[in-house]
Design a protein around this motif. Structure first.
Motif, PDB file in Angstrom:
ATOM      1  N   ALA A  67       0.816  -1.214   0.000  1.00 52.70           N
ATOM      2  CA  ALA A  67       0.000   0.000   0.000  1.00 52.70           C
ATOM      3  C   ALA A  67       0.851   1.266   0.000  1.00 52.70           C
ATOM      4  CB  ALA A  67      -0.919   0.002   1.224  1.00 52.70           C
ATOM      5  N   GLY A  68       0.512   2.181  -0.890  1.00 50.67           N
ATOM      6  CA  GLY A  68       1.159   3.490  -0.921  1.00 50.67           C
ATOM      7  C   GLY A  68       2.542   3.515  -1.527  1.00 50.67           C
ATOM      8  N   THR A  69       2.973   2.426  -2.145  1.00 50.47           N
ATOM      9  CA  THR A  69       4.350   2.358  -2.659  1.00 50.47           C
ATOM     10  C   THR A  69       4.455   2.518  -4.163  1.00 50.47           C
ATOM     11  OG1 THR A  69       4.308  -0.048  -2.980  1.00 50.47           O
ATOM     12  CG2 THR A  69       4.944   0.772  -0.793  1.00 50.47           C
ATOM     13  N   GLY A  70       3.328   2.516  -4.876  1.00 48.84           N
ATOM     14  CA  GLY A  70       3.378   2.528  -6.334  1.00 48.84           C
ATOM     15  C   GLY A  70       3.378   1.137  -6.932  1.00 48.84           C
ATOM     16  N   VAL A  71       3.341   0.132  -6.091  1.00 44.40           N
ATOM     17  CA  VAL A  71       3.285  -1.258  -6.547  1.00 44.40           C
ATOM     18  C   VAL A  71       1.848  -1.749  -6.441  1.00 44.40           C
ATOM     19  CG1 VAL A  71       4.114  -3.613  -6.169  1.00 44.40           C
ATOM     20  CG2 VAL A  71       5.639  -1.659  -5.742  1.00 44.40           C
ATOM     21  N   THR A  72       1.353  -2.394  -7.473  1.00 45.36           N
ATOM     22  CA  THR A  72       0.007  -2.965  -7.435  1.00 45.36           C
ATOM     23  C   THR A  72       0.081  -4.482  -7.466  1.00 45.36           C
ATOM     24  OG1 THR A  72      -0.325  -2.968  -9.839  1.00 45.36           O
ATOM     25  CG2 THR A  72      -0.917  -0.956  -8.635  1.00 45.36           C
ATOM     26  N   VAL A  73      -0.871  -5.109  -6.791  1.00 43.70           N
ATOM     27  CA  VAL A  73      -0.969  -6.566  -6.757  1.00 43.70           C
ATOM     28  C   VAL A  73      -2.414  -6.940  -7.045  1.00 43.70           C
ATOM     29  CG1 VAL A  73      -0.554  -8.669  -5.426  1.00 43.70           C
ATOM     30  CG2 VAL A  73       0.825  -6.612  -4.977  1.00 43.70           C
ATOM     31  N   ASN A  74      -2.617  -7.723  -8.081  1.00 42.71           N
ATOM     32  CA  ASN A  74      -3.960  -8.124  -8.472  1.00 42.71           C
ATOM     33  C   ASN A  74      -3.992  -9.592  -8.888  1.00 42.71           C
ATOM     34  OD1 ASN A  74      -5.656  -5.515  -8.592  1.00 42.71           O
ATOM     35  ND2 ASN A  74      -3.832  -4.936  -9.765  1.00 42.71           N
ATOM     36  N   ALA A 116      -4.505 -12.755 -21.861  1.00 45.16           N
ATOM     37  CA  ALA A 116      -3.281 -11.958 -21.952  1.00 45.16           C
ATOM     38  C   ALA A 116      -3.589 -10.472 -22.063  1.00 45.16           C
ATOM     39  CB  ALA A 116      -2.443 -12.422 -23.144  1.00 45.16           C
ATOM     40  N   ASN A 117      -4.642 -10.120 -22.778  1.00 44.19           N
ATOM     41  CA  ASN A 117      -4.988  -8.706 -22.936  1.00 44.19           C
ATOM     42  C   ASN A 117      -5.226  -8.037 -21.581  1.00 44.19           C
ATOM     43  OD1 ASN A 117      -4.847  -8.887 -25.722  1.00 44.19           O
ATOM     44  ND2 ASN A 117      -7.040  -9.249 -25.981  1.00 44.19           N
ATOM     45  N   MET A 118      -5.916  -8.723 -20.681  1.00 46.00           N
ATOM     46  CA  MET A 118      -6.160  -8.165 -19.352  1.00 46.00           C
ATOM     47  C   MET A 118      -4.867  -8.034 -18.567  1.00 46.00           C
ATOM     48  SD  MET A 118      -8.182  -6.972 -16.990  1.00 46.00           S
ATOM     49  CE  MET A 118      -9.904  -7.472 -17.201  1.00 46.00           C
ATOM     50  N   VAL A 119      -4.015  -9.047 -18.649  1.00 42.92           N
ATOM     51  CA  VAL A 119      -2.753  -9.020 -17.905  1.00 42.92           C
ATOM     52  C   VAL A 119      -1.870  -7.874 -18.387  1.00 42.92           C
ATOM     53  CG1 VAL A 119      -0.638 -10.295 -17.397  1.00 42.92           C
ATOM     54  CG2 VAL A 119      -2.846 -11.479 -17.388  1.00 42.92           C
ATOM     55  N   VAL A 120      -1.780  -7.689 -19.695  1.00 41.75           N
ATOM     56  CA  VAL A 120      -0.946  -6.610 -20.234  1.00 41.75           C
ATOM     57  C   VAL A 120      -1.466  -5.255 -19.764  1.00 41.75           C
ATOM     58  CG1 VAL A 120      -0.200  -5.445 -22.349  1.00 41.75           C
ATOM     59  CG2 VAL A 120      -0.192  -7.945 -22.234  1.00 41.75           C
ATOM     60  N   TYR A 121      -2.775  -5.078 -19.757  1.00 38.93           N
ATOM     61  CA  TYR A 121      -3.341  -3.821 -19.255  1.00 38.93           C
ATOM     62  C   TYR A 121      -2.992  -3.610 -17.787  1.00 38.93           C
ATOM     63  CZ  TYR A 121      -6.714  -0.752 -17.048  1.00 38.93           C
ATOM     64  OH  TYR A 121      -7.287   0.231 -16.272  1.00 38.93           O
ATOM     65  N   LEU A 122      -3.184  -4.622 -16.968  1.00 41.54           N
ATOM     66  CA  LEU A 122      -2.903  -4.487 -15.534  1.00 41.54           C
ATOM     67  C   LEU A 122      -1.420  -4.261 -15.262  1.00 41.54           C
ATOM     68  CD1 LEU A 122      -5.261  -7.253 -14.110  1.00 41.54           C
ATOM     69  CD2 LEU A 122      -5.557  -4.774 -13.899  1.00 41.54           C
ATOM     70  N   ALA A 123      -0.576  -4.712 -16.163  1.00 47.00           N
ATOM     71  CA  ALA A 123       0.869  -4.506 -16.015  1.00 47.00           C
ATOM     72  C   ALA A 123       1.295  -3.102 -16.419  1.00 47.00           C
ATOM     73  CB  ALA A 123       1.635  -5.536 -16.856  1.00 47.00           C
ATOM     74  N   SER A 124       0.388  -2.350 -16.995  1.00 49.12           N
ATOM     75  CA  SER A 124       0.740  -1.049 -17.558  1.00 49.12           C
ATOM     76  C   SER A 124       0.494   0.091 -16.583  1.00 49.12           C
ATOM     77  CB  SER A 124      -0.083  -0.810 -18.824  1.00 49.12           C
ATOM     78  OG  SER A 124      -1.416  -0.433 -18.481  1.00 49.12           O
ATOM     79  N   PRO A 125       1.033   1.271 -16.885  1.00 48.64           N
ATOM     80  CA  PRO A 125       0.757   2.457 -16.067  1.00 48.64           C
ATOM     81  C   PRO A 125      -0.719   2.845 -16.063  1.00 48.64           C
ATOM     82  CG  PRO A 125       2.709   2.803 -17.416  1.00 48.64           C
ATOM     83  CD  PRO A 125       2.079   1.536 -17.895  1.00 48.64           C
ATOM     84  N   HIS A 126      -1.479   2.434 -17.084  1.00 42.70           N
ATOM     85  CA  HIS A 126      -2.899   2.777 -17.137  1.00 42.70           C
ATOM     86  C   HIS A 126      -3.683   2.185 -15.974  1.00 42.70           C
ATOM     87  CE1 HIS A 126      -2.392   4.513 -21.091  1.00 42.70           C
ATOM     88  NE2 HIS A 126      -1.867   3.394 -21.547  1.00 42.70           N
ATOM     89  N   SER A 147      -2.784   2.002 -12.794  1.00 41.48           N
ATOM     90  CA  SER A 147      -2.106   2.398 -11.557  1.00 41.48           C
ATOM     91  C   SER A 147      -3.037   2.509 -10.350  1.00 41.48           C
ATOM     92  CB  SER A 147      -1.383   3.738 -11.763  1.00 41.48           C
ATOM     93  OG  SER A 147      -2.300   4.734 -12.204  1.00 41.48           O
ATOM     94  N   ALA A 148      -4.338   2.665 -10.567  1.00 42.81           N
ATOM     95  CA  ALA A 148      -5.281   2.773  -9.445  1.00 42.81           C
ATOM     96  C   ALA A 148      -6.030   1.460  -9.193  1.00 42.81           C
ATOM     97  CB  ALA A 148      -6.285   3.891  -9.708  1.00 42.81           C
ATOM     98  N   THR A 149      -5.595   0.395  -9.831  1.00 42.15           N
ATOM     99  CA  THR A 149      -6.231  -0.912  -9.658  1.00 42.15           C
ATOM    100  C   THR A 149      -5.297  -1.817  -8.877  1.00 42.15           C
ATOM    101  OG1 THR A 149      -7.405  -0.672 -11.766  1.00 42.15           O
ATOM    102  CG2 THR A 149      -7.261  -2.889 -10.834  1.00 42.15           C
ATOM    103  N   THR A 150      -5.646  -2.111  -7.643  1.00 43.13           N
ATOM    104  CA  THR A 150      -4.817  -3.000  -6.832  1.00 43.13           C
ATOM    105  C   THR A 150      -5.683  -3.705  -5.795  1.00 43.13           C
ATOM    106  OG1 THR A 150      -2.746  -3.166  -5.567  1.00 43.13           O
ATOM    107  CG2 THR A 150      -4.180  -1.271  -5.091  1.00 43.13           C
ATOM    108  N   GLY A 151      -5.233  -4.879  -5.391  1.00 46.99           N
ATOM    109  CA  GLY A 151      -5.999  -5.670  -4.438  1.00 46.99           C
ATOM    110  C   GLY A 151      -7.254  -6.263  -5.040  1.00 46.99           C
ATOM    111  N   GLY A 152      -7.327  -6.253  -6.372  1.00 46.38           N
ATOM    112  CA  GLY A 152      -8.546  -6.676  -7.043  1.00 46.38           C
ATOM    113  C   GLY A 152      -8.472  -8.088  -7.596  1.00 46.38           C
TER     114      GLY A 152
END
Length: 264
Positions: free
Chosen positions: A173-180, A233-243, A245-250
């Motif tokens: 949390a709060g580090t710029g790292v997302t986990v989904n 793969a399309n979903m994974v590539v999106y989640l790996a991107s800067p776009h 950045s507000a999606t985490t813990g999902g």
């Protein structure tokens, strides 16, 4: 949407075939340096070749190691000292009557499907937090929510991955790292084709066998077909991107509408 992962290094576990191979290809197409993982030299070498050919990128390498073991994980991490994107795709599945699954098989499923991911997250997350950017993506399954009677051990491990993702997202949390986690629905891979044949037999042509499988065993699917690996793969590539950045813990669904629920 333009996704540019140039300068980022991604490890995709269990990526010599199927969904993992499609994810590796998608990430390479987006510009990431991609590391393909598997247990055997020949299969990893061939996967590196095919990912390069499919993506048009030469920045694809391999890391050999059985991630269900500490020794294998160490070998892979030594080959990838800097990591920005971790995709825990490695997993096994199979059909076994619930009362016939012994302790050894429960342990094997947990080691491969859950602990391999936990082990890598534990190793990679500190550096991601320190650099202020990172992506961790765990491949779950519709079986995490709708546990099939013939695959209780598999479903249970995928349910565990949802909790693993949520818990480590809080750690980051709060580090710029997302986990989904990504909840993949019934997907057409070599392993699934074999699984379908186990359940419906070998007599029917593939299109009819697939239809029979969906009607009998996965009737909740709203697209009424198996999902293609590239769609995951399309979903994974999106989640790996800067776009993203507000999606985490999902727990994000690419399930063809299979799970009969509004959430997750």
């Amino acid at each position: 949407m333009q996704i540019d992962l140039s300068g980022r290094t991604a490890l995709v576990t269990g990526s010599t075939q199927g969904i993992g191979h499609a994810i590796a290809t998608g990430l390479a197409r987006a510009g990431a340096r991609v590391v393909v993982n598997g247990r055997g030299v020949e299969r990893v070498t061939e996967a590196v070749r095919t990912v390069r050919a499919a993506s048009g990128s030469d920045d694809v390498t391999g890391a050999i190691g059985d991630l269900a073991t500490e020794h294998g994980a160490t070998a892979v991490l030594e080959a990838v000292p800097v990591l920005d994107i971790l995709v825990n795709n490695l997993g096994i599945f199979g059909s076994t009557p619930p009362l016939e699954i012994d302790d050894a098989e429960w342990r094997r499923y947990f080691e491969v499907n859950v602990l391999s991911a936990v082990r890598l997250i534990r190793a990679c997350l500190p550096a991601m937090k320190q650099q202020g950017w990172g992506r961790v993506l765990n491949l779950a399954s519709d079986s995490a929510v709708v546990v099939p009677a013939e695959m209780i051990h598999y479903g249970t491990t995928k349910t565990s991955l949802l909790a693993v993702s949520r818990g480590f997202a809080k750690e980051a949390a709060g580090t710029g790292v997302t986990v989904n986690s990504v909840i993949a629905g019934p997907t057409r891979t070599g392993g699934v084709e074999t699984f379908v044949r186990q359940l419906v037999g070998d007599a029917l042509p593939w299109d009819e066998a697939q239809h029979e499988f969906m009607v009998r065993y996965r009737p909740q699917s709203l697209i009424q077909r198996l999902i293609e690996p590239e769609e995951i793969a399309n979903m994974v590539v999106y989640l790996a991107s800067p776009h993203a950045s507000a999606t985490t813990g999902g727990a994000l669904r690419v399930d063809g509408g299979y799970i009969d629920s509004i959430l997750p």
